[in-house]
Design a protein around this motif. Structure first.
Motif, PDB file in Angstrom:
ATOM      1  N   UNK A 138       0.853  -1.177   0.000  1.00  0.00           N
ATOM      2  CA  UNK A 138       0.000   0.000   0.000  1.00  0.00           C
ATOM      3  C   UNK A 138       0.897   1.236   0.000  1.00  0.00           C
ATOM      4  N   UNK A 139       0.794   2.090  -1.021  1.00  0.00           N
ATOM      5  CA  UNK A 139       1.651   3.279  -1.053  1.00  0.00           C
ATOM      6  C   UNK A 139       1.131   4.361  -0.110  1.00  0.00           C
ATOM      7  N   UNK A 140       2.046   5.076   0.493  1.00  0.00           N
ATOM      8  CA  UNK A 140       1.696   6.187   1.362  1.00  0.00           C
ATOM      9  C   UNK A 140       2.874   7.149   1.427  1.00  0.00           C
ATOM     10  N   UNK A 141       2.622   8.292   2.016  1.00  0.00           N
ATOM     11  CA  UNK A 141       3.673   9.285   2.181  1.00  0.00           C
ATOM     12  C   UNK A 141       4.166   9.248   3.620  1.00  0.00           C
ATOM     13  N   UNK A 142       5.468   9.391   3.783  1.00  0.00           N
ATOM     14  CA  UNK A 142       6.073   9.368   5.114  1.00  0.00           C
ATOM     15  C   UNK A 142       6.901  10.630   5.313  1.00  0.00           C
ATOM     16  N   UNK A 143       7.181  10.927   6.559  1.00  0.00           N
ATOM     17  CA  UNK A 143       8.003  12.080   6.913  1.00  0.00           C
ATOM     18  C   UNK A 143       9.300  11.580   7.539  1.00  0.00           C
ATOM     19  N   UNK A 144      10.428  12.072   7.038  1.00  0.00           N
ATOM     20  CA  UNK A 144      11.732  11.687   7.577  1.00  0.00           C
ATOM     21  C   UNK A 144      11.882  12.289   8.971  1.00  0.00           C
ATOM     22  N   UNK A 145      12.173  11.430   9.957  1.00  0.00           N
ATOM     23  CA  UNK A 145      12.335  11.899  11.341  1.00  0.00           C
ATOM     24  C   UNK A 145      13.791  11.851  11.805  1.00  0.00           C
ATOM     25  N   UNK A 146      14.634  11.122  11.081  1.00  0.00           N
ATOM     26  CA  UNK A 146      16.048  11.043  11.425  1.00  0.00           C
ATOM     27  C   UNK A 146      16.822  10.744  10.157  1.00  0.00           C
ATOM     28  N   UNK A 171      21.483   6.395   7.121  1.00  0.00           N
ATOM     29  CA  UNK A 171      20.372   5.873   7.920  1.00  0.00           C
ATOM     30  C   UNK A 171      19.205   6.839   7.743  1.00  0.00           C
ATOM     31  N   UNK A 172      18.058   6.304   7.356  1.00  0.00           N
ATOM     32  CA  UNK A 172      16.857   7.121   7.200  1.00  0.00           C
ATOM     33  C   UNK A 172      15.758   6.506   8.055  1.00  0.00           C
ATOM     34  N   UNK A 173      15.256   7.292   8.990  1.00  0.00           N
ATOM     35  CA  UNK A 173      14.128   6.862   9.818  1.00  0.00           C
ATOM     36  C   UNK A 173      12.941   7.731   9.433  1.00  0.00           C
ATOM     37  N   UNK A 174      11.785   7.116   9.331  1.00  0.00           N
ATOM     38  CA  UNK A 174      10.599   7.842   8.869  1.00  0.00           C
ATOM     39  C   UNK A 174       9.377   7.350   9.623  1.00  0.00           C
ATOM     40  N   UNK A 177      21.972  12.359  -1.006  1.00  0.00           N
ATOM     41  CA  UNK A 177      22.473  13.713  -1.275  1.00  0.00           C
ATOM     42  C   UNK A 177      21.779  14.295  -2.503  1.00  0.00           C
ATOM     43  N   UNK A 178      21.648  13.485  -3.569  1.00  0.00           N
ATOM     44  CA  UNK A 178      20.980  13.975  -4.786  1.00  0.00           C
ATOM     45  C   UNK A 178      19.526  14.351  -4.525  1.00  0.00           C
ATOM     46  N   UNK A 179      18.868  13.599  -3.640  1.00  0.00           N
ATOM     47  CA  UNK A 179      17.467  13.877  -3.317  1.00  0.00           C
ATOM     48  C   UNK A 179      17.321  14.952  -2.240  1.00  0.00           C
ATOM     49  N   UNK A 180      18.440  15.389  -1.679  1.00  0.00           N
ATOM     50  CA  UNK A 180      18.453  16.410  -0.622  1.00  0.00           C
ATOM     51  C   UNK A 180      17.574  15.987   0.561  1.00  0.00           C
ATOM     52  N   UNK A 181      17.763  14.729   0.980  1.00  0.00           N
ATOM     53  CA  UNK A 181      16.999  14.240   2.121  1.00  0.00           C
ATOM     54  C   UNK A 181      17.442  14.954   3.392  1.00  0.00           C
ATOM     55  N   UNK A 182      16.475  15.301   4.212  1.00  0.00           N
ATOM     56  CA  UNK A 182      16.728  15.918   5.511  1.00  0.00           C
ATOM     57  C   UNK A 182      15.524  15.651   6.395  1.00  0.00           C
ATOM     58  N   UNK A 183      15.673  15.911   7.668  1.00  0.00           N
ATOM     59  CA  UNK A 183      14.565  15.717   8.609  1.00  0.00           C
ATOM     60  C   UNK A 183      13.412  16.625   8.194  1.00  0.00           C
ATOM     61  N   UNK A 184      12.222  16.037   8.119  1.00  0.00           N
ATOM     62  CA  UNK A 184      11.035  16.780   7.712  1.00  0.00           C
ATOM     63  C   UNK A 184      10.672  16.589   6.252  1.00  0.00           C
ATOM     64  N   UNK A 185      11.571  16.008   5.470  1.00  0.00           N
ATOM     65  CA  UNK A 185      11.294  15.776   4.046  1.00  0.00           C
ATOM     66  C   UNK A 185      10.218  14.701   3.893  1.00  0.00           C
ATOM     67  N   UNK A 197      12.751   5.521  -3.118  1.00  0.00           N
ATOM     68  CA  UNK A 197      13.460   6.743  -3.475  1.00  0.00           C
ATOM     69  C   UNK A 197      13.787   6.676  -4.962  1.00  0.00           C
ATOM     70  N   UNK A 198      13.263   7.608  -5.725  1.00  0.00           N
ATOM     71  CA  UNK A 198      13.507   7.619  -7.161  1.00  0.00           C
ATOM     72  C   UNK A 198      14.734   8.467  -7.451  1.00  0.00           C
ATOM     73  N   UNK A 199      15.671   7.896  -8.191  1.00  0.00           N
ATOM     74  CA  UNK A 199      16.897   8.593  -8.558  1.00  0.00           C
ATOM     75  C   UNK A 199      16.579   9.626  -9.640  1.00  0.00           C
TER      76      UNK A 199
END
Length: 167
Positions: free
Chosen positions: A83-91, A108-111, A134-142, A160-162
């Motif tokens: 089931x697809x859903x949207x998540x928020x990066x927390x760490x 490490x990505x926690x969501x 880095x290319x996706x500019x992942x950060x907390x809250x993304x 994560x789509x490149x």
């Protein structure tokens, strides 16, 4: 990791067995002409240790392959039926557990996300490509995309789509 260590132990044990006189030991056992002396003690010790390393390596290699196949099958099932859903990066941080040229290649990505029943779930992936992050500019809250199994939302994958990939 078990595949690599198991393969190494198997090869190490094989070399130890061959160099340590394991062939002569086996040949003497089958021919019934095994003589006990200083040379045969060396064959027993080195050939036996090599054999033990080979057995342990083979067990680790096979169990690692079985575990890898199960994980791959589960990930494919989640990707196909999840089931697809949207998540928020927390760490988000670099994973310094594996370094190449003194640089971490994984992050490490926690969501957190909500499943179909509205329960908040937390997922953690320890092997996200650092270059991709880095290319996706992942950060907390993304916001990121996640798929989870409806019957067990704790079984989930991070999608994560490149941006540089074709198609």
């Amino acid at each position: 990791m078990g595949i690599l260590i198991g393969g190494f132990l198997f090869l190490f044990g094989l070399i130890f067995f061959l160099v340590g006189g394991g062939i002569a030991l086996v040949g003497g056992l089958f021919a019934g002409k095994l003589q006990f002396g200083a040379a045969s003690i060396n064959m027993f010790v080195f050939g036996g240790l090599g054999l033990i390393f080979m057995v342990i390596g083979a067990i680790m290699f096979v169990s690692g392959r079985v575990k890898a196949k199960k994980n791959k099958a589960l990930a494919e099932k989640i990707f196909a039926m999840g089931v697809p859903t949207e998540a928020t990066v927390t760490f988000f941080d670099k994973n310094y557990g594996l370094l190449v040229n003194n640089k971490p290649i994984y992050s490490i990505v926690e969501f957190k996300f909500r499943d179909g029943s509205g329960t908040e779930r937390v997922g953690r992936k320890n092997n996200v490509s650092s270059d991709l992050a880095i290319r996706l500019k992942l950060e907390v809250g993304a916001k990121v995309q996640v798929k989870y199994l409806n019957e067990d939302p704790d079984q989930n994958i991070l999608i994560l789509k490149d941006p540089n990939a074709a198609g």
